[in-house]
Design a protein around this motif. Structure first.
Motif, PDB file in Angstrom:
ATOM      1  N   GLU A 123     -51.468   8.105 -32.145  1.00  0.00           N
ATOM      2  CA  GLU A 123     -51.078   8.661 -33.438  1.00  0.00           C
ATOM      3  C   GLU A 123     -51.900   9.919 -33.691  1.00  0.00           C
ATOM      4  OE1 GLU A 123     -51.652   5.571 -36.307  1.00  0.00           O
ATOM      5  OE2 GLU A 123     -50.430   4.156 -35.179  1.00  0.00           O
ATOM      6  N   PRO A 124     -51.255  11.046 -34.004  1.00  0.00           N
ATOM      7  CA  PRO A 124     -52.015  12.295 -34.143  1.00  0.00           C
ATOM      8  C   PRO A 124     -52.872  12.366 -35.410  1.00  0.00           C
ATOM      9  CG  PRO A 124     -49.657  12.690 -34.429  1.00  0.00           C
ATOM     10  CD  PRO A 124     -49.801  11.266 -34.033  1.00  0.00           C
ATOM     11  N   HIS A 125     -52.554  11.572 -36.424  1.00  0.00           N
ATOM     12  CA  HIS A 125     -53.333  11.560 -37.684  1.00  0.00           C
ATOM     13  C   HIS A 125     -53.492  12.959 -38.253  1.00  0.00           C
ATOM     14  CE1 HIS A 125     -54.482   7.364 -38.143  1.00  0.00           C
ATOM     15  NE2 HIS A 125     -54.571   7.310 -36.823  1.00  0.00           N
ATOM     16  N   PHE A 126     -52.460  13.781 -38.123  1.00  0.00           N
ATOM     17  CA  PHE A 126     -52.563  15.157 -38.599  1.00  0.00           C
ATOM     18  C   PHE A 126     -52.700  15.218 -40.122  1.00  0.00           C
ATOM     19  CE2 PHE A 126     -50.300  18.956 -40.228  1.00  0.00           C
ATOM     20  CZ  PHE A 126     -51.229  19.901 -39.826  1.00  0.00           C
ATOM     21  N   PHE A 127     -51.839  14.488 -40.803  1.00  0.00           N
ATOM     22  CA  PHE A 127     -51.789  14.644 -42.253  1.00  0.00           C
ATOM     23  C   PHE A 127     -52.995  14.032 -42.960  1.00  0.00           C
ATOM     24  CE2 PHE A 127     -47.396  15.041 -40.844  1.00  0.00           C
ATOM     25  CZ  PHE A 127     -47.078  16.249 -41.439  1.00  0.00           C
ATOM     26  N   ASP A 128     -53.634  13.020 -42.355  1.00  0.00           N
ATOM     27  CA  ASP A 128     -54.771  12.404 -43.052  1.00  0.00           C
ATOM     28  C   ASP A 128     -56.129  12.864 -42.531  1.00  0.00           C
ATOM     29  OD1 ASP A 128     -54.327  11.091 -40.673  1.00  0.00           O
ATOM     30  OD2 ASP A 128     -54.835   9.104 -41.442  1.00  0.00           O
ATOM     31  N   ARG A 129     -56.205  13.307 -41.260  1.00  0.00           N
ATOM     32  CA  ARG A 129     -57.531  13.676 -40.733  1.00  0.00           C
ATOM     33  C   ARG A 129     -57.648  15.133 -40.317  1.00  0.00           C
ATOM     34  NH1 ARG A 129     -58.349   8.629 -36.630  1.00  0.00           N
ATOM     35  NH2 ARG A 129     -58.028   6.980 -38.155  1.00  0.00           N
ATOM     36  N   TRP A 170     -52.344  23.942 -34.424  1.00  0.00           N
ATOM     37  CA  TRP A 170     -53.014  22.879 -33.671  1.00  0.00           C
ATOM     38  C   TRP A 170     -52.088  21.679 -33.538  1.00  0.00           C
ATOM     39  CZ3 TRP A 170     -54.158  17.890 -35.191  1.00  0.00           C
ATOM     40  CH2 TRP A 170     -55.037  17.168 -34.360  1.00  0.00           C
ATOM     41  N   TYR A 171     -51.473  21.329 -34.656  1.00  0.00           N
ATOM     42  CA  TYR A 171     -50.582  20.166 -34.683  1.00  0.00           C
ATOM     43  C   TYR A 171     -49.424  20.355 -33.710  1.00  0.00           C
ATOM     44  CZ  TYR A 171     -47.399  16.733 -36.803  1.00  0.00           C
ATOM     45  OH  TYR A 171     -46.561  15.691 -37.021  1.00  0.00           O
ATOM     46  N   SER A 172     -48.798  21.517 -33.784  1.00  0.00           N
ATOM     47  CA  SER A 172     -47.612  21.722 -32.963  1.00  0.00           C
ATOM     48  C   SER A 172     -47.957  21.814 -31.492  1.00  0.00           C
ATOM     49  CB  SER A 172     -46.874  22.976 -33.412  1.00  0.00           C
ATOM     50  OG  SER A 172     -47.743  24.077 -33.282  1.00  0.00           O
ATOM     51  N   LEU A 173     -49.029  22.530 -31.188  1.00  0.00           N
ATOM     52  CA  LEU A 173     -49.333  22.733 -29.779  1.00  0.00           C
ATOM     53  C   LEU A 173     -49.948  21.503 -29.133  1.00  0.00           C
ATOM     54  CD1 LEU A 173     -50.674  26.379 -29.905  1.00  0.00           C
ATOM     55  CD2 LEU A 173     -48.471  25.569 -29.069  1.00  0.00           C
ATOM     56  N   LYS A 174     -50.721  20.746 -29.905  1.00  0.00           N
ATOM     57  CA  LYS A 174     -51.419  19.633 -29.280  1.00  0.00           C
ATOM     58  C   LYS A 174     -50.664  18.313 -29.374  1.00  0.00           C
ATOM     59  CE  LYS A 174     -56.152  21.125 -29.412  1.00  0.00           C
ATOM     60  NZ  LYS A 174     -56.568  21.284 -28.059  1.00  0.00           N
ATOM     61  N   HIS A 175     -49.874  18.160 -30.419  1.00  0.00           N
ATOM     62  CA  HIS A 175     -49.370  16.814 -30.631  1.00  0.00           C
ATOM     63  C   HIS A 175     -47.871  16.643 -30.800  1.00  0.00           C
ATOM     64  CE1 HIS A 175     -53.251  14.966 -30.732  1.00  0.00           C
ATOM     65  NE2 HIS A 175     -53.670  15.975 -31.466  1.00  0.00           N
ATOM     66  N   TYR A 181     -55.560  17.829 -41.007  1.00  0.00           N
ATOM     67  CA  TYR A 181     -54.694  18.794 -41.700  1.00  0.00           C
ATOM     68  C   TYR A 181     -55.342  20.178 -41.734  1.00  0.00           C
ATOM     69  CZ  TYR A 181     -51.173  20.419 -44.957  1.00  0.00           C
ATOM     70  OH  TYR A 181     -50.131  21.106 -45.532  1.00  0.00           O
ATOM     71  N   ASP A 182     -56.699  20.197 -41.833  1.00  0.00           N
ATOM     72  CA  ASP A 182     -57.420  21.472 -41.907  1.00  0.00           C
ATOM     73  C   ASP A 182     -57.253  22.300 -40.636  1.00  0.00           C
ATOM     74  OD1 ASP A 182     -58.254  20.774 -44.364  1.00  0.00           O
ATOM     75  OD2 ASP A 182     -60.280  20.160 -43.760  1.00  0.00           O
TER      76      ASP A 182
END
Ligand SMILES: Nc1ncnc2c1ncn2[C@@H]1O[C@H](COP(=O)(O)OS(=O)(=O)O)[C@@H](OP(=O)(O)O)[C@H]1O
Length: 158
Positions: free
Chosen positions: A136-142, A150-155, A144-145
């Motif tokens: 789980e990428p946990h982008f929105f809770d951990r 980062w989100y798109s390229l890594k996860h 987001y900064d």
């Protein structure tokens, strides 16, 4: 008496040979499976990533249709923000690798902690047409900064 002794010995030997044979076949099966696994065939085989199929009159909003949401679904929000970002263009994010090309996800699972999101993901992953991220990428809770790039390229590219 002597005859029955011989007969017992014969039966015992027969059983021993049978058990040896079954152990042998079990070992053969195990080694075959091991070799099969070492060759990577036990991983879920890469499935073809289907090209975007716009639903007629939907203007490419298949994610929205999948989520059963309306105009402001997470997928469309992320797409819009990515297209607004100067550094990230969704059209450039198709990254070729040995398993095909990476695509944007068509659905995002969002849930509270201990809400059963992992179970939902695992159930969805069983379907042969579904590819999902491993962790789980946990982008929105951990993270987001770290930003959408980062989100798109890594996860989120699958
Ligand atoms: N169908 C169903 N019914 C009842 N409970 C269920 C169900 N599916 C998952 N679970 C329980 O949900 C817990 C895990 O939730 P998450 O996957 O969201 O966990 S996590 O927050 O991401 O770690 C986890 O609870 P715990 O075992 O107490 O940790 C799971 O047992």
């Amino acid at each position: 008496m002597g005859c029955s002794k011989w007969s017992a010995a014969f039966n015992f030997g027969h059983l021993k040979a049978q058990s040896k044979l079954s152990v042998f076949f079990t070992m053969v099966l195990l080694f075959t499976y091991l070799l099969y696994c070492l060759n990577g065939y036990c991983d879920s085989l890469p499935r073809p990533v289907y090209e975007h199929q716009p639903v007629s009159g939907n203007d490419g909003a298949e994610g929205e249709q999948f989520l059963g949401a309306h105009n402001a679904s997470p997928v469309s929000l992320v797409r819009k923000q990515l297209s607004d970002s100067p550094n990230v263009h969704p059209s450039n994010i198709s990254i070729a690798n040995n398993f095909g090309s990476k695509k944007f996800p068509q659905a995002i699972i969002i849930g509270v902690k201990k809400g059963g999101t992992r179970a939902l993901l695992e159930f969805l992953r069983v379907h042969p047409d579904v590819r999902a991220v491993g962790a789980e990428p946990h982008f929105f809770d951990r993270f987001y900064d770290k930003g959408l790039e980062w989100y798109s390229l890594k996860h989120i590219l699958l």
